[in-house]
Enzyme design. Structure first.
Site, mmCIF file in Angstrom:
data_model
loop_
_atom_site.group_PDB
_atom_site.id
_atom_site.type_symbol
_atom_site.label_atom_id
_atom_site.label_comp_id
_atom_site.label_asym_id
_atom_site.label_seq_id
_atom_site.Cartn_x
_atom_site.Cartn_y
_atom_site.Cartn_z
ATOM 1 N N GLY A 16 0.833 -1.210 0.000
ATOM 2 C CA GLY A 16 0.000 0.000 0.000
ATOM 3 C C GLY A 16 0.863 1.254 0.000
ATOM 4 N N GLY A 120 4.873 -7.350 3.835
ATOM 5 C CA GLY A 120 4.777 -8.210 2.652
ATOM 6 C C GLY A 120 5.986 -8.032 1.755
ATOM 7 N N ILE A 142 2.043 2.689 7.258
ATOM 8 C CA ILE A 142 1.327 3.545 8.200
ATOM 9 C C ILE A 142 1.032 2.772 9.483
ATOM 10 C CG2 ILE A 142 0.284 5.028 6.448
ATOM 11 C CD1 ILE A 142 -2.391 3.519 6.970
ATOM 12 N N ASP A 143 1.021 1.412 9.387
ATOM 13 C CA ASP A 143 0.626 0.581 10.530
ATOM 14 C C ASP A 143 1.686 0.540 11.637
ATOM 15 O OD1 ASP A 143 -1.468 -0.010 8.825
ATOM 16 O OD2 ASP A 143 -0.620 -1.923 8.185
ATOM 17 N N ARG A 187 -4.337 -2.727 10.367
ATOM 18 C CA ARG A 187 -4.373 -4.194 10.292
ATOM 19 C C ARG A 187 -4.418 -4.826 11.681
ATOM 20 N NH1 ARG A 187 -4.872 -5.807 5.698
ATOM 21 N NH2 ARG A 187 -4.588 -8.009 6.132
ATOM 22 N N HIS A 288 -8.802 5.366 3.385
ATOM 23 C CA HIS A 288 -7.543 5.722 2.720
ATOM 24 C C HIS A 288 -7.145 7.182 2.883
ATOM 25 C CE1 HIS A 288 -8.534 1.817 1.059
ATOM 26 N NE2 HIS A 288 -7.241 1.684 0.880
ATOM 27 N N ARG A 291 -3.836 7.397 4.351
ATOM 28 C CA ARG A 291 -2.625 7.094 3.581
ATOM 29 C C ARG A 291 -2.309 8.162 2.545
ATOM 30 N NH1 ARG A 291 -3.519 1.014 2.023
ATOM 31 N NH2 ARG A 291 -3.245 1.810 -0.077
HETATM 32 O O1 F6P Z 1 -0.973 -1.766 5.535
HETATM 33 C C1 F6P Z 1 -1.488 -0.517 5.234
HETATM 34 C C2 F6P Z 1 -2.996 -0.568 5.133
HETATM 35 O O2 F6P Z 1 -3.463 0.743 4.894
HETATM 36 C C3 F6P Z 1 -3.696 -1.204 6.322
HETATM 37 O O3 F6P Z 1 -3.763 -0.352 7.425
HETATM 38 C C4 F6P Z 1 -5.018 -1.569 5.709
HETATM 39 O O4 F6P Z 1 -5.632 -2.643 6.379
HETATM 40 C C5 F6P Z 1 -4.646 -1.976 4.328
HETATM 41 O O5 F6P Z 1 -3.390 -1.375 4.038
HETATM 42 C C6 F6P Z 1 -5.652 -1.586 3.287
HETATM 43 O O6 F6P Z 1 -5.245 -2.086 2.076
HETATM 44 P P1 F6P Z 1 -5.945 -1.713 0.696
HETATM 45 O O7 F6P Z 1 -5.518 -0.332 0.334
HETATM 46 O O8 F6P Z 1 -5.403 -2.716 -0.238
HETATM 47 O O9 F6P Z 1 -7.406 -1.810 0.899
#
Ligand code: F6P
Length: 367
Positions: A16, A120, A142-143, A187, A288, A291
């Site tokens: 992400g 990952g 971000i986690d 997460r 999001h 992020r």
């Molecule tokens: O790992 C970063 C993160 O933003 C998590 O906090 C969240 O669960 C996940 O990615 C969301 O992923 P996506 O953008 O694929 O929905």
């Protein structure tokens, strides 16, 4: 290659996106170009390495990107070469395409690969390193759930968004005498909810590491109401769950490196509070927004330190290592060790103790 100098640097951003990725790309590329090295930007993380998508980066590409969110290289959380989803007759089949990744790595004559990503990406990097790829890791998420580094860049920016959102929800909560629930990311770790909730003055913080009791949650909002504070702010991590309950997921997507897509607990908590206390309740899923946008000053600095240290490791051929923040210093750790442990909130963490001391409930009777 053993005695030759590093000349060609590959760089990719996986998983992400998060604020600060571009600051790392800049932090790697500027010094690399100054040293006369070539930098090859690989598109969309390991996906681009498997599919052969890349282009050379120049000073003009990394100029002016320090404050820009996202990643100029693109990213993907579906491009694991060892776990590559292929659609055949409408069905997903998982295949291993690591050989294609290694083929492009060799064809592009990459001497050192810098992989910027979270858990990952670091797992993939470790496997690639074992196949012979010269790889350096840069931890982002971000986690903030990587044990090997005191902090990942992106976390501070996400916490700032949560804090700002709570400030905004506060005004409606107090004007309308409501319980406002906010669901945040993270997460299986509660760092964003904990730090964001603390910064934004949440009354209740629910995190995966501390399964909550419904009665303790109801009691807290009712007690606040009876004491004359007729509103409450509840900050819920997406991975939070009640004691003896389950994590709530909204999808299971086999194409993703981690198939579980969390989400929905905020709505559930809001409904349970409303049904069981009779208080007017609303929920917001921050999603999001956490992020996106510009990195905070802290993340820009950390990302720049990570990037500039990563290129130094590459030049010194310290492969299989990941840059990490230890106290106030940037060090490096073996990627293999970095991926072995997830950093989770402990009930005795200082932020938990501080929150408790100012009256925050974690939804349990005795913590
Ligand atoms: O790992 C970063 C993160 O933003 C998590 O906090 C969240 O669960 C996940 O990615 C969301 O992923 P996506 O953008 O694929 O929905």
């Amino acid at each position: 290659m053993a005695s030759s100098k590093v000349k060609q640097i590959g760089i990719l951003t996986g998983g992400g996106d998060c604020p600060g990725l571009n600051a790392v790309i800049r932090g790697v590329t500027k010094p690399a170009l100054d040293m006369g090295l070539n930098v090859l930007g690989i598109f969309d993380g390991f996906e681009g390495l498997v599919e052969g998508r890349a282009r050379e980066l120049y000073n003009k590409d990394v100029s002016g990107i320090l404050s820009r969110g996202g990643t100029i290289l693109g990213s993907s959380n579906k491009g694991d070469p060892f776990h590559w989803p292929e659609e055949v007759d409408g069905k997903i089949r998982i295949v291993d395409r690591s050989k294609d990744a290694m083929k492009n790595y060799a064809a592009w004559k990459i001497d050192a690969m810098i992989a910027i990503g979270g858990d990952g990406t670091m797992h993939i990097s470790d496997q690639m390193s074992k196949l012979g790829m010269n790889i350096i890791g840069v931890p982002k998420t971000i986690d903030n759930d990587l044990e090997a580094t005191d902090q990942t860049f992106g976390h501070d920016s996400a916490v700032a968004v949560v804090s700002d959102a709570l400030d905004r929800l506060h005004t409606t909560a107090s004007s309308h005498h409501r319980v406002m629930v906010i669901e945040v990311m993270g997460r299986y770790a509660g760092w964003i909810a904990l730090n964001g909730g603390l910064a934004g003055g949440a009354d209740i913080i629910l995190i995966p590491e501390i399964p909550f009791d419904w009665d303790a949650v109801y009691e807290k909002v009712i007690r606040r109401n009876m004491s004359g504070k007729r509103f409450s702010l509840v900050c819920v991590a997406e991975g939070a769950k009640p004691r003896n309950g389950k994590i709530i997921a909204k999808a299971n997507d086999l194409k993703r490196t981690d198939p579980v897509q969390l989400g929905g607990v905020g709505e559930y908590v809001a409904k349970m509070i409303s049904d069981n206390t009779g208080l007017e309740t609303r929920y917001t899923v921050l999603g999001h927004l956490q992020r996106g946008g510009s990195p905070t000053a802290y993340d820009r600095i950390l990302a720049t330190k990570f990037g500039t240290n990563a290129i130094q490791l590459a030049v010194k051929k310290q492969f299989g290592r990941m840059v990490a923040l230890k106290g106030s210093e940037i060090r490096s750790v073996r990627i293999e060790d970095a991926i072995s442990r997830q950093k989770l909130v402990k009930p005795k963490d200082q932020a938990v103790l501080a929150a408790k001391a100012v009256g925050v409930s974690f939804g349990v009777e005795n913590l």
